[in-house]
Scaffold this motif. Structure first.
Motif, PDB file in Angstrom:
ATOM      1  N   GLY A 207       0.867  -0.926  -0.093  1.00 47.79           N
ATOM      2  CA  GLY A 207       0.084  -0.129  -0.046  1.00 47.79           C
ATOM      3  C   GLY A 207       0.844   1.337  -0.070  1.00 47.79           C
ATOM      4  O   GLY A 207       0.733   2.361  -0.572  1.00 47.79           O
ATOM      5  N   ILE A 208       1.903   1.352   0.620  1.00 49.05           N
ATOM      6  CA  ILE A 208       2.837   2.658   0.613  1.00 49.05           C
ATOM      7  C   ILE A 208       3.471   2.527  -0.769  1.00 49.05           C
ATOM      8  O   ILE A 208       3.654   3.765  -1.234  1.00 49.05           O
ATOM      9  CB  ILE A 208       3.863   2.130   1.927  1.00 49.05           C
ATOM     10  N   ALA A 209       3.860   1.562  -1.144  1.00 49.45           N
ATOM     11  CA  ALA A 209       4.542   1.515  -2.430  1.00 49.45           C
ATOM     12  C   ALA A 209       3.590   2.095  -3.268  1.00 49.45           C
ATOM     13  O   ALA A 209       4.069   2.849  -4.322  1.00 49.45           O
ATOM     14  CB  ALA A 209       5.171   0.099  -2.865  1.00 49.45           C
ATOM     15  N   GLY A 210       2.235   1.816  -3.493  1.00 46.32           N
ATOM     16  CA  GLY A 210       1.422   2.158  -4.258  1.00 46.32           C
ATOM     17  C   GLY A 210       1.070   3.725  -4.259  1.00 46.32           C
ATOM     18  O   GLY A 210       1.096   4.469  -5.184  1.00 46.32           O
ATOM     19  N   ALA A 211       1.086   4.131  -2.987  1.00 46.22           N
ATOM     20  CA  ALA A 211       0.787   5.602  -2.484  1.00 46.22           C
ATOM     21  C   ALA A 211       2.055   6.233  -3.383  1.00 46.22           C
ATOM     22  O   ALA A 211       1.769   7.382  -3.863  1.00 46.22           O
ATOM     23  CB  ALA A 211       0.679   5.679  -1.179  1.00 46.22           C
ATOM     24  N   LEU A 212       3.297   5.855  -3.049  1.00 45.31           N
ATOM     25  CA  LEU A 212       4.357   6.436  -3.663  1.00 45.31           C
ATOM     26  C   LEU A 212       4.283   6.575  -5.139  1.00 45.31           C
ATOM     27  O   LEU A 212       4.836   7.623  -5.691  1.00 45.31           O
ATOM     28  CB  LEU A 212       5.636   5.881  -3.114  1.00 45.31           C
ATOM     29  N   TYR A 213       3.893   5.676  -5.776  1.00 44.41           N
ATOM     30  CA  TYR A 213       4.052   5.164  -7.169  1.00 44.41           C
ATOM     31  C   TYR A 213       2.890   6.453  -7.491  1.00 44.41           C
ATOM     32  O   TYR A 213       3.427   7.182  -8.630  1.00 44.41           O
ATOM     33  CB  TYR A 213       3.334   3.969  -7.509  1.00 44.41           C
ATOM     34  N   ALA A 214       1.852   6.629  -7.226  1.00 45.04           N
ATOM     35  CA  ALA A 214       0.717   7.647  -7.512  1.00 45.04           C
ATOM     36  C   ALA A 214       1.441   9.096  -7.356  1.00 45.04           C
ATOM     37  O   ALA A 214       1.238   9.867  -8.402  1.00 45.04           O
ATOM     38  CB  ALA A 214      -0.546   7.597  -6.687  1.00 45.04           C
ATOM     39  N   HIS A 215       2.102   9.409  -6.413  1.00 43.34           N
ATOM     40  CA  HIS A 215       2.760  10.856  -6.168  1.00 43.34           C
ATOM     41  C   HIS A 215       3.884  10.869  -7.200  1.00 43.34           C
ATOM     42  O   HIS A 215       4.152  12.113  -7.423  1.00 43.34           O
ATOM     43  CB  HIS A 215       2.778  11.164  -4.878  1.00 43.34           C
ATOM     44  N   VAL A 216       4.584  10.034  -7.227  1.00 39.04           N
ATOM     45  CA  VAL A 216       5.663   9.981  -8.134  1.00 39.04           C
ATOM     46  C   VAL A 216       5.481  10.104  -9.607  1.00 39.04           C
ATOM     47  O   VAL A 216       5.965  10.955 -10.364  1.00 39.04           O
ATOM     48  CB  VAL A 216       6.789   8.889  -7.946  1.00 39.04           C
ATOM     49  N   ILE A 217       4.756   9.216 -10.109  1.00 34.97           N
ATOM     50  CA  ILE A 217       4.315   9.148 -11.450  1.00 34.97           C
ATOM     51  C   ILE A 217       3.323  10.307 -11.853  1.00 34.97           C
ATOM     52  O   ILE A 217       3.053  10.862 -13.022  1.00 34.97           O
ATOM     53  CB  ILE A 217       3.743   7.866 -12.054  1.00 34.97           C
ATOM     54  N   GLY A 218       2.120  10.568 -10.937  1.00 35.28           N
ATOM     55  CA  GLY A 218       1.193  11.555 -11.221  1.00 35.28           C
ATOM     56  C   GLY A 218       0.011  11.190 -11.895  1.00 35.28           C
ATOM     57  O   GLY A 218      -0.854  11.895 -12.345  1.00 35.28           O
ATOM     58  N   TYR A 219       0.091   9.720 -12.091  1.00 33.96           N
ATOM     59  CA  TYR A 219      -1.038   9.330 -12.728  1.00 33.96           C
ATOM     60  C   TYR A 219      -1.504   7.724 -12.452  1.00 33.96           C
ATOM     61  O   TYR A 219      -0.352   7.052 -12.335  1.00 33.96           O
ATOM     62  CB  TYR A 219      -0.744   9.317 -14.466  1.00 33.96           C
ATOM     63  N   ILE A 220      -2.640   7.450 -12.266  1.00 31.35           N
ATOM     64  CA  ILE A 220      -2.779   5.966 -11.963  1.00 31.35           C
ATOM     65  C   ILE A 220      -4.229   5.620 -12.559  1.00 31.35           C
ATOM     66  O   ILE A 220      -5.030   6.539 -12.766  1.00 31.35           O
ATOM     67  CB  ILE A 220      -3.031   5.713 -10.244  1.00 31.35           C
ATOM     68  N   ALA A 221      -4.257   4.266 -12.857  1.00 30.65           N
ATOM     69  CA  ALA A 221      -5.338   3.563 -13.349  1.00 30.65           C
ATOM     70  C   ALA A 221      -5.632   2.108 -12.861  1.00 30.65           C
ATOM     71  O   ALA A 221      -4.634   1.650 -12.459  1.00 30.65           O
ATOM     72  CB  ALA A 221      -5.276   3.668 -14.986  1.00 30.65           C
ATOM     73  N   PRO A 222      -6.676   1.767 -12.803  1.00 31.53           N
ATOM     74  CA  PRO A 222      -6.951   0.351 -12.267  1.00 31.53           C
ATOM     75  C   PRO A 222      -5.922  -0.813 -13.046  1.00 31.53           C
ATOM     76  O   PRO A 222      -5.457  -1.572 -12.318  1.00 31.53           O
ATOM     77  CB  PRO A 222      -8.342   0.101 -12.583  1.00 31.53           C
ATOM     78  N   SER A 223      -5.998  -0.444 -14.176  1.00 34.79           N
ATOM     79  CA  SER A 223      -4.946  -1.408 -15.092  1.00 34.79           C
ATOM     80  C   SER A 223      -3.616  -1.609 -14.783  1.00 34.79           C
ATOM     81  O   SER A 223      -2.855  -2.193 -14.995  1.00 34.79           O
ATOM     82  CB  SER A 223      -5.029  -1.165 -16.667  1.00 34.79           C
ATOM     83  N   ASP A 224      -3.165  -0.054 -14.053  1.00 37.55           N
ATOM     84  CA  ASP A 224      -1.629  -0.153 -13.789  1.00 37.55           C
ATOM     85  C   ASP A 224      -1.455  -1.419 -12.257  1.00 37.55           C
ATOM     86  O   ASP A 224      -0.215  -1.532 -12.206  1.00 37.55           O
ATOM     87  CB  ASP A 224      -1.544   1.141 -13.077  1.00 37.55           C
ATOM     88  N   PHE A 225      -2.285  -1.780 -11.814  1.00 34.45           N
ATOM     89  CA  PHE A 225      -2.280  -2.465 -10.799  1.00 34.45           C
ATOM     90  C   PHE A 225      -3.149  -3.931 -10.832  1.00 34.45           C
ATOM     91  O   PHE A 225      -3.588  -4.479  -9.792  1.00 34.45           O
ATOM     92  CB  PHE A 225      -2.932  -1.975  -9.508  1.00 34.45           C
ATOM     93  N   GLY A 226      -3.024  -4.493 -12.018  1.00 36.42           N
ATOM     94  CA  GLY A 226      -3.743  -5.820 -12.461  1.00 36.42           C
ATOM     95  C   GLY A 226      -2.704  -6.876 -12.380  1.00 36.42           C
ATOM     96  O   GLY A 226      -1.833  -6.826 -11.559  1.00 36.42           O
ATOM     97  N   ILE A 227      -3.287  -8.057 -12.809  1.00 39.07           N
ATOM     98  CA  ILE A 227      -2.579  -9.321 -12.612  1.00 39.07           C
ATOM     99  C   ILE A 227      -1.137  -9.135 -13.130  1.00 39.07           C
ATOM    100  O   ILE A 227      -0.105  -9.758 -12.461  1.00 39.07           O
ATOM    101  CB  ILE A 227      -3.272 -10.554 -13.426  1.00 39.07           C
ATOM    102  N   ALA A 228      -1.000  -8.393 -14.245  1.00 42.39           N
ATOM    103  CA  ALA A 228       0.377  -8.401 -14.892  1.00 42.39           C
ATOM    104  C   ALA A 228       1.455  -7.689 -13.892  1.00 42.39           C
ATOM    105  O   ALA A 228       2.475  -8.144 -13.712  1.00 42.39           O
ATOM    106  CB  ALA A 228       0.374  -7.589 -16.049  1.00 42.39           C
ATOM    107  N   LYS A 229       0.706  -6.588 -13.105  1.00 45.45           N
ATOM    108  CA  LYS A 229       1.793  -5.928 -12.002  1.00 45.45           C
ATOM    109  C   LYS A 229       2.169  -7.090 -10.936  1.00 45.45           C
ATOM    110  O   LYS A 229       3.197  -7.331 -10.248  1.00 45.45           O
ATOM    111  CB  LYS A 229       1.170  -4.927 -11.569  1.00 45.45           C
ATOM    112  N   SER A 230       1.042  -7.899 -10.499  1.00 47.25           N
ATOM    113  CA  SER A 230       1.338  -8.740  -9.484  1.00 47.25           C
ATOM    114  C   SER A 230       2.233  -9.952  -9.984  1.00 47.25           C
ATOM    115  O   SER A 230       3.306 -10.214  -9.017  1.00 47.25           O
ATOM    116  CB  SER A 230       0.150  -9.653  -9.205  1.00 47.25           C
TER     117      SER A 230
END
Length: 568
Positions: A207-230
């Motif tokens: 969860g912390i990593a995901g929050a950092l990803y959002a603020h560093v990249i500046g963009y998030i979408a549900p597909s960014d965290f799907g099966i492929a990312k897992s």
């Protein structure tokens, strides 16, 4: 790892103009944090999770919405994102207790699909499939360096947190469950509690990593965290090394740096990454971190060993037929006390004891045995008998008699070797957690290879010394002893181990008439109480004294009690 943290902290100021590289490094840190969580779940507690990215999305959306809609400071948004992921980890962890193996994998797979679909359907809140753009980073300059340093700070804290947990009771419980869940339960480990705890903490880090990803990249979408990312996170953990704290960093470095290295080639990144994954599984099954650590242990640490070696003698020298022997002398009393140190030690090991010995009652001599510390190396193979002869030459050169002789560990065997040949020179023999009168057990060849590694690894020596004195917490003292230990002759690292298994004074000990005190710390992890009972009974006037809650080194752990025994 400390040198690596320092390097990573300085790195952005060397690359301050290269925003692209700074973003790549930030992503390395983000995926390292997420992989640390997955490594805790899979590598340490033995659970299978292939839905780890779902918790990244939970943390990412939680922090983004809090910061954008309520102007919450970004650090608090990231922390709350981690806490919410932790709660979802608990929520998933409890029902998952009834599952294991592939069934748990399928359950976590279903969870990541469900979370992706849920966030895609909540268009009014999450932006649906299009996601959320222009996520703020409300700091002074909104620079890539600031983003990187924020990620590095969270990575450092996460690393320290996991390091403390793994080396605690929790870590031991997790590893026990990983190896054998039924046996762990029989031994009293609360399997349910520790499995859920590992799942929840691992989810929090994601969860912390995901929050950092959002603020560093500046963009998030549900597909960014799907099966492929897992699956990517799973690959990172495998490449870096399961059950390894630095493995996630190495795995993330490979995963994130590859697009940069192959960005101008016509090779498919998926193919390249697949080839690397297959190569690691086939030829580096323990992960990159294990082999880097092995290389560092065998070769690079020799540089540190050379730099940390003691340079300046702290005592005086005595010429003997075994070469110059370095020793320290304290006090001017009528009673002569000679102290003989153990393996990986020196005369300096007795400093806490010597500081408390009455100087008007005793004249104390503590020597570096030949091959140790600042004493010269003797020729030929190592043996306890030869050490005893060197001690005899040292005492003869001093011209002293009526001695109280105290030997610790290996020094106890040396003291016994001296006593059986020179009983008339002694008033009393004190053996503090000595090698047994009949010698130590023999090791196999693989054990000798491990012992040889100590020669080039200062931290291994210091750790061994500290484990043998668990109640003494003066780290500066152990650093000094470690520095002296690095001066040991090369042949002694294996030679001492073989020498300790190649003597037996059981018969000669029967002829010694003087009082012999065998002191044993009941928390000793090297010697057994039975071996010390046999050693004490081998002497006519032997007496065993057991010290409670003391380890292998009572001379530093409880010097006051040792002085009382000396005076008995």
């Amino acid at each position: 790892m400390m040198w690596l943290w320092i390097f990573l902290a300085v790195l952005p100021f060397l690359l301050i103009k290269n925003a692209f590289i700074m973003t790549i490094l930030s992503l390395v840190g983000i995926y390292s944090i997420a992989s640390l969580g997955l490594n805790l779940i899979m590598g340490y507690s033995g659970q299978i999770s292939i839905g780890h990215a779902a918790f990244m999305s939970i943390g990412a959306y939680t922090s983004t919405l809090l910061v954008m809609n309520y102007n919450l400071p970004i650090v608090f948004g990231i922390l709350i994102g981690g806490i919410v992921a932790f709660l979802f980890g608990l929520l998933i962890g409890f029902p998952a207790l009834r599952l294991s193996g592939f069934y748990l994998a399928i359950a976590t797979l279903g969870f990541v699909v469900a979370v992706e679909q849920l966030f895609s359907s909540l268009e009014h809140l999450t932006g649906g499939h299009a996601g959320i753009r222009n996520i703020p980073f409300p700091y002074l300059w909104n620079s890539d360096v600031e983003k990187y340093l924020l990620v590095l700070s969270f990575l450092f804290i996460s690393y320290i947190l996991l390091q403390r947990l793994i080396n605690s009771k929790n870590g031991r419980a997790w590893m026990a469950i990983r190896e054998n869940e039924i046996a762990s339960a029989v031994m009293g480990v609360n399997v349910a509690k520790y499995k859920v705890l590992a799942f929840a903490i691992g989810s929090m880090l994601a969860g912390i990593a995901g929050a950092l990803y959002a603020h560093v990249i500046g963009y998030i979408a549900p597909s960014d965290f799907g099966i492929a990312k897992s699956l990517d996170l799973l690959a990172i953990s495998v490449i870096g090394g399961m059950a390894s704290l630095d493995g996630p960093f190495y795995g993330s470095l490979v995963y994130t740096a590859l697009p940069f290295l192959f960005s101008r080639s016509h090779l498919s990144l998926s193919i390249v990454f697949g080839i690397i994954l297959i190569f690691v599984v086939l030829f580096m099954p323990l992960g990159v971190s294990f082999y880097i650590g092995k290389f560092r242990t065998k070769y690079l640490n020799s540089i540190a060993a050379y730099l940390k070696k003691s340079r300046k003698p702290y005592g005086q020298f005595l010429d003997t037929k075994f070469g110059k022997i370095h020793y320290i002398k304290s006090g001017s009393g009528p009673k002569n006390l000679v102290l003989v140190h153990g393996n990986f030690a020196s005369a300096r090991f007795f400093e806490p004891l010597i500081a408390l010995i009455p100087k008007n009652e005793y004249t104390v001599y503590a020597l570096d045995l030949p091959n140790f510390g600042f004493s010269e190396e003797f020729e030929g193979e190592v043996s306890i008998e030869k050490y005893a002869d060197a001690l005899s030459a040292f005492i003869e050169k001093l011209g002293i008699s009526n001695i109280i002789l105290l030997g610790h560990s290996l020094g106890g065997a040396v003291a016994m070797g001296y006593a059986v040949k020179n009983p008339s020179k002694l008033q009393k023999l004190i053996l503090v957690d000595p090698a047994p009168v009949y010698g130590m057990p023999k090791y196999d060849e693989s054990a000798y290879k491990i012992i040889e590694l100590y020669r080039k690894n200062p931290d291994m020596i210091k750790k061994a010394l500290m484990i043998n004195a668990p109640t003494y917490e003066n780290e500066k003292f152990f650093k000094k002893i470690m520095s002296d230990a690095l001066r040991m002759a090369r042949k002694t690292f294996i030679g001492n181990a073989k020498a300790l298994a190649s003597y037996n004074y059981s018969e000669q000990a029967k002829n010694i008439e003087i009082p012999v005190k065998v002191v044993y710390g009941d928390k000793d992890v090297i010697l057994t109480l039975e071996s010390m009972e046999i050693t004490a009974k081998a002497f006519k006037n032997g007496e065993l004294i057991v010290l409670e809650d003391i380890g292998h080194s009572p001379v530093v752990e409880n010097p006051g009690e040792i002085i009382r025994i000396i005076k008995m």
